[in-house]
Write a protein that holds these residues in place. Sequence first.
Motif, PDB file in Angstrom:
ATOM      1  N   ASP A 360       0.790  -1.329  -0.082  1.00  0.00           N
ATOM      2  CA  ASP A 360      -0.047   0.015  -0.043  1.00  0.00           C
ATOM      3  C   ASP A 360       0.890   1.226   0.056  1.00  0.00           C
ATOM      4  OD1 ASP A 360      -2.392  -1.512   0.079  1.00  0.00           O
ATOM      5  OD2 ASP A 360      -2.475  -1.380   2.366  1.00  0.00           O
ATOM      6  N   VAL A 364      -4.627   4.170   2.463  1.00  0.00           N
ATOM      7  CA  VAL A 364      -5.231   4.132   1.216  1.00  0.00           C
ATOM      8  C   VAL A 364      -6.522   5.052   0.990  1.00  0.00           C
ATOM      9  CG1 VAL A 364      -4.335   1.596   1.063  1.00  0.00           C
ATOM     10  CG2 VAL A 364      -6.637   2.121   2.032  1.00  0.00           C
ATOM     11  N   GLY A 400      -6.164  -3.657   4.634  1.00  0.00           N
ATOM     12  CA  GLY A 400      -5.703  -2.422   4.062  1.00  0.00           C
ATOM     13  C   GLY A 400      -4.944  -1.549   5.034  1.00  0.00           C
ATOM     14  N   PRO A 446      -2.980   1.353  -4.616  1.00  0.00           N
ATOM     15  CA  PRO A 446      -1.779   1.286  -3.504  1.00  0.00           C
ATOM     16  C   PRO A 446      -0.433   1.892  -4.439  1.00  0.00           C
ATOM     17  CG  PRO A 446      -2.213  -0.714  -4.878  1.00  0.00           C
ATOM     18  CD  PRO A 446      -3.397   0.156  -5.101  1.00  0.00           C
ATOM     19  N   SER A 454      -0.776  -6.182  -5.864  1.00  0.00           N
ATOM     20  CA  SER A 454      -1.901  -5.947  -4.901  1.00  0.00           C
ATOM     21  C   SER A 454      -3.320  -6.666  -5.563  1.00  0.00           C
ATOM     22  CB  SER A 454      -2.428  -4.353  -5.306  1.00  0.00           C
ATOM     23  OG  SER A 454      -2.540  -4.018  -6.722  1.00  0.00           O
TER      24      SER A 454
END
Length: 526
Positions: A360, A364, A400, A446, A454
């Motif tokens: 990431d 995010v 995340g 990301p 990802s």
Amino acid sequence: MTATQTSSRPDSPFPGPPPGGPFEAPPGFTTTTGPAADVLVPEAYARWDPGQRRGYLARRLVNAAEGGTLLYAYDCVRTARERDGVRDPWETAATMIGASMSMSRHGATRLISTAVELIDRLPRTAALLLNGWIGLLAAHTIAEETALVADEMMPEIDRRICEGLAPTRRRTHPPRLGPLRKMLTKTINKYDPVGADARAEQARRGVDVEMVPLGNDRGMISATLKAEDAIEIFQRLEGLVRSAYPDDPRTAGQLRAAGLLAMSRGWTCLPDPDGEHPADPAAQDAARRVVIHAYDDGSADNRGLSLYGYGPITRHTADQLDRSARRRLDELAQLADPHSDSAGRYRPSEALARFCRGRDGTCVFPGCQTLAEHADLDHIIPFDHDDPARGGHTTSDDLGCLCRTHHRLKTDGVWAYYRDVDGSYVWLHGPNHPEPDRGTRVITGPTGSLAHLSAPRHPDSSRRQMAAAESRRTGGQGAAEGRSRRPHLTDRRRADRRLRRERAEQRLADRSRQVTPVMPDDEPPF
């Protein structure tokens, strides 16, 4: 004031067709006409040549547009305050600004602070911004310098600032930041010395050290310190520089950089040009005690190496680091396996955490620039502590990176999100958003070194996340509705202003009570 208003409509700063012919919008985009603005120009504007008018008007229009962002920020705060009595309207408004303007959380909060400060406490100065006379950077400076002035003194301060800024026959441009700060300091010192002392005390507490990645495998350490501390550190560096051998080939700047490295390792001498202790080759390992992590995307000849917290580096630097590196390989399939034992545990393993942060790069949420190593690992579908098999899994597909603020607002149901099948993140309004719209979709991607990995290994996890987000199940809205109101940032700022002013008044009172000792006549005064 001799300036007059002019409209940007009849006198566009960029007349005629755009350079290179008509602009063709790329797929997924279209064009729309933005609002025009009335701006302040001097009476002499009509006598200037066309090129000078064009440049001057362009600057005024930019300032007026920046004033429009201030109004938008203020409206976001007002909407959040009216529709949510529990959550901090500044935090909620900052997410609205970040999503619409792709602005970092720090930038959005600063914009909100300036908007509230100018519109509520400095309306005359705000009018100068909205009419394009001053820009947003000047507005930030004014808001920050007057933040600790008492409310009852603000009308006079506002009037004096406008007098110092207002256009005149001789002043056809606003003052630059340096003269502006001097004018603000003199004005506040004269009309609110307590506020000036409180601001100085606050500023001395605003110390920080940052690392900024630069190009060509370099990083910049930026330190904001008290004046006496900065002088002490620099003098220590200069002492180390003077200890260099006369034939040392390094420049003074390189020697200072080497001295800073020596101080961080506790050495009393400069390292050699290779960064080693000149008398003890093992001293570096004993002093450093820091592990530098890197990601390797598998490219040949060390061409795909990225330092954790910095970014991609060249093969030259990668080859140097590879001499003492220890490699660790983790199977992505195992990190994404929802049936593994670790998937049913709340806390992710170190390998999983490193992968998610390397993928990431940052938080995010749209516009947020908080580094992933400083962010939380959020279960996109909330983890079910009573029945882990039923809730979100602790896998790379279901985690995340979110900073603490955006993590809390997601849990509170202000926003919801899911990872799409291509690895991008799709954000939509949660059940407690101040302006809920089920059609809103904001997409982020990301940005880490492992962003090319990802895409979820199990596409059905993306479908589950999307269903949970669209059904407004973020995991915390029920608990959030039942808790009491948290102290809002506006209240905290007001309390902080009162506390700092009380401290400044106490210091002034203590100084006034100090009695200068009278020396006997038969003794010298020193």
